[in-house]
Design a protein around this motif. Structure first.
Motif, PDB file in Angstrom:
ATOM      1  N   ALA A  32       2.519  -2.147 -10.605  1.00  0.00           N
ATOM      2  CA  ALA A  32       3.924  -2.050 -10.018  1.00  0.00           C
ATOM      3  C   ALA A  32       4.403  -0.698 -10.093  1.00  0.00           C
ATOM      4  O   ALA A  32       4.796   0.091  -9.133  1.00  0.00           O
ATOM      5  N   ASP A  33       4.489  -0.490 -11.337  1.00  0.00           N
ATOM      6  CA  ASP A  33       5.182   0.908 -11.897  1.00  0.00           C
ATOM      7  C   ASP A  33       4.446   2.074 -11.367  1.00  0.00           C
ATOM      8  O   ASP A  33       4.867   2.991 -10.864  1.00  0.00           O
ATOM      9  N   ARG A  36       2.473   2.442  -8.328  1.00  0.00           N
ATOM     10  CA  ARG A  36       2.816   2.308  -7.115  1.00  0.00           C
ATOM     11  C   ARG A  36       4.055   3.001  -6.939  1.00  0.00           C
ATOM     12  O   ARG A  36       4.320   3.834  -6.025  1.00  0.00           O
ATOM     13  N   ARG A  37       5.214   2.681  -7.867  1.00  0.00           N
ATOM     14  CA  ARG A  37       6.672   3.010  -7.545  1.00  0.00           C
ATOM     15  C   ARG A  37       6.638   4.674  -7.731  1.00  0.00           C
ATOM     16  O   ARG A  37       7.069   5.600  -6.939  1.00  0.00           O
ATOM     17  N   GLY A  86      14.006   6.928 -10.187  1.00  0.00           N
ATOM     18  CA  GLY A  86      13.130   7.389  -8.982  1.00  0.00           C
ATOM     19  C   GLY A  86      12.615   8.590  -8.843  1.00  0.00           C
ATOM     20  O   GLY A  86      12.312   9.277  -7.972  1.00  0.00           O
ATOM     21  N   ASN A  92       7.414   7.758  -5.101  1.00  0.00           N
ATOM     22  CA  ASN A  92       8.070   8.901  -5.615  1.00  0.00           C
ATOM     23  C   ASN A  92       7.441  10.326  -5.286  1.00  0.00           C
ATOM     24  O   ASN A  92       7.976  11.186  -4.547  1.00  0.00           O
ATOM     25  N   GLU A 142       7.601   3.098   1.274  1.00  0.00           N
ATOM     26  CA  GLU A 142       8.129   2.312   0.222  1.00  0.00           C
ATOM     27  C   GLU A 142       6.668   1.737  -0.522  1.00  0.00           C
ATOM     28  O   GLU A 142       6.509   0.655  -0.641  1.00  0.00           O
ATOM     29  N   GLY A 143       5.629   2.570  -0.604  1.00  0.00           N
ATOM     30  CA  GLY A 143       4.604   2.140  -1.297  1.00  0.00           C
ATOM     31  C   GLY A 143       3.507   1.279  -0.591  1.00  0.00           C
ATOM     32  O   GLY A 143       2.459   1.004  -1.073  1.00  0.00           O
TER      33      GLY A 143
END
Length: 489
Positions: free
Chosen positions: A457-458, A460-461, A427, A465, A277-278
């Motif tokens: 933040a985006d 890292r998301r 995701g 993925n 989860e990053g």
């Protein structure tokens, strides 16, 4: 099943491209799935030096009358069982300077038709009992170097030989092993093989066509490429044959060997990392800082680091990278490149590095350790290919959290999902994808990469993925086993 994997390269012994990675990983995956796999390799010096406990198995006669030996040993793989391996003992053919296919001036060896016909011939001899202690049920030949194996097996079967299934995998249809017709007499095939329904290709001999025509089953390295090679645009003159044999053609996506490519355990990295989860990504930041210093780039954690690990050819879209370099630098990015190929591209990248050494690093050649370090440090992996059968570079980028920037073609289309709003929300987004092989489309994808990088933040998301995307050999091995069963049927 007893499965003989036949290829010209095998990692970690000898590698000029992705073929070696697949040839090294697939036997291990098959053994893990309960199959009995062995490899057959030409006796290049690096292979002879790397295969352990080599011992004579048999001697055999080549179609043109020379006598050669077959030896057996094993390839030791760290953290995995050894791969039983046959090596063709033929120093006169294989113990030469240059790379496996070309001399030191980059000219193909004049007797390549013999050097690689012998690889297919030895595979067929093994299928007919050359080793009294082991005979394969399936011969799996990889690319044009091994492509005559299915032809030899087909004619041996017609002559009453044992029923051995054959599978031929196309790793890159553009490299076909085409030779002058007067060499046909040396190959040991009957006259009907040199025919439109056989090896004949516009009056010449095509090893690739022989594999495609005579193998029981055909595979290639991604589902999209399996469709593309049936079209005139990407069929390289063989699309008609591939459409004719489409009922036995499968696209099986390559996978990544987790023993070799794993950022949490990679010994080439100064600090490992992983991404539940990053989190736990401090190691990647340290890898980037150390590599920037090592390459002479400005040590800027805020500068997105774009990497290229590639053969330097127009097919790989490297002129798009050159054309977009001013845009990349103007937006504060850095470029680190590792590769070799066409002289004009090597020189053009060298000049750009000399003009901006704090922002551009160019290493000509290939260095396996540096390749791992580039993926470990990189933020974006650039693969803007004109065509790409599968591509492993973008898959290494995904696994190491270096988001791929790719063209929507072949295996690139099958492995990378563009950062659209809807795919980010679901995701699914894992990188940056463009469609047309043009500067404008490439530049838009480049700008999307910078825009996402500004939204931490985006970023890292999406990086999470990418790193979680499954690319396991277990799935691929199960698909190959199904193909083998069809070849035997």
């Amino acid at each position: 099943m007893r499965i003989l994997q036949v290829s010209a390269e095998l990692f970690p012994l000898l590698k000029t491209g992705g073929l070696a990675d697949i040839a090294g990983a697939l036997p291990l995956a098959l053994m893990a799935a309960g199959q009995e796999a062995r490899a057959l390799l030409p006796g290049f010096p690096a292979i002879v030096a790397g295969v352990r406990d080599l011992a004579p198995v048999a001697e055999f006669t080549a179609p043109w009358g020379e006598r050669f030996g077959l030896r057996a040993g094993h390839v030791a793989i760290a953290g995995a069982p050894p791969i039983p391996t046959y090596v063709i003992d033929a120093p006169a053919l294989y113990d030469r300077p240059g790379n496996p296919y070309e001399d030191t001036t980059r000219q193909p060896y004049g007797d390549n038709h013999r050097r690689f016909a012998l690889l297919g011939w030895a595979a067929a001899q093994l299928a007919q009992g050359l080793d009294p202690g082991w005979r394969p049920d399936i011969v799996h030949a990889h690319d044009w170097h091994a492509a005559l194996a299915p032809a030899y097996l087909a004619f041996a079967r017609r002559a009453g030989g044992p029923r051995t299934g054959s599978v031929f995998t196309v790793h890159n249809l553009a490299y076909q092993g085409v030779f002058a017709p007067w060499h046909f007499a040396e190959l040991g095939l009957p006259a009907p093989a040199f025919h439109m329904n056989g090896l004949e290709y516009h009056g010449q001999i095509s090893f690739m066509k022989g594999g495609l025509y005579f193998a029981d089953q055909l595979t290639t390295v991604s589902p999209t490429y399996a469709l593309e090679i049936q079209t005139p645009e990407q069929g390289c003159g063989l699309d008609g044959l591939l459409r004719q044999r489409s009922n036995v053609l499968s696209g099986i996506l390559n996978a990544v060997d987790d023993q070799v490519w794993n950022p949490s355990t990679d010994a080439a990295l100064v600090q490992g990392y992983q991404t539940p989860e990053g989190r736990h990504m401090a190691g990647k930041a340290r890898c980037k800082s150390v590599l920037q210093r090592q390459l002479g780039l400005a040590e800027r954690p805020d500068a997105p680091l774009f990497i290229v690990v590639s053969r330097l050819t127009e097919q790989k879209g490297l002129h798009l990278v050159l054309g977009g370099l001013d845009t990349l630098l103007a937006q504060g990015g850095q470029l680190a490149l590792l590769g070799s190929g066409e002289g004009w591209l090597e020189e053009a990248f060298r000049q750009r590095a000399a003009a901006a050494p704090a922002s551009v690093s160019v290493t000509i050649g290939y260095d396996e350790t540096l390749a791992h370090q580039l993926f470990g440090a990189g933020d974006v992996t650039i693969v803007p290919s004109l065509f790409e059968p599968c591509g492993l570079t973008q898959m290494y980028g995904l696994k190491y959290g270096s988001l791929p920037l790719v063209r929507r073609v072949g295996g690139l289309a099958d492995t990378v999902v563009d950062c659209t709003l809807e795919d980010m929300a679901s995701g699914a987004a894992t990188g940056f994808v463009f469609d047309r092989f043009e500067d404008a489309d490439y530049d838009r994808a480049l700008r999307r990469a910078f825009a996402l990088y500004e939204r931490a933040a985006d970023w890292r998301r999406v990086r999470g993925n990418a790193m979680r995307r499954p690319a396991d050999w277990g799935t691929a091995a199960a698909q190959y086993i199904d193909v083998y069963q069809r070849a035997l049927a």
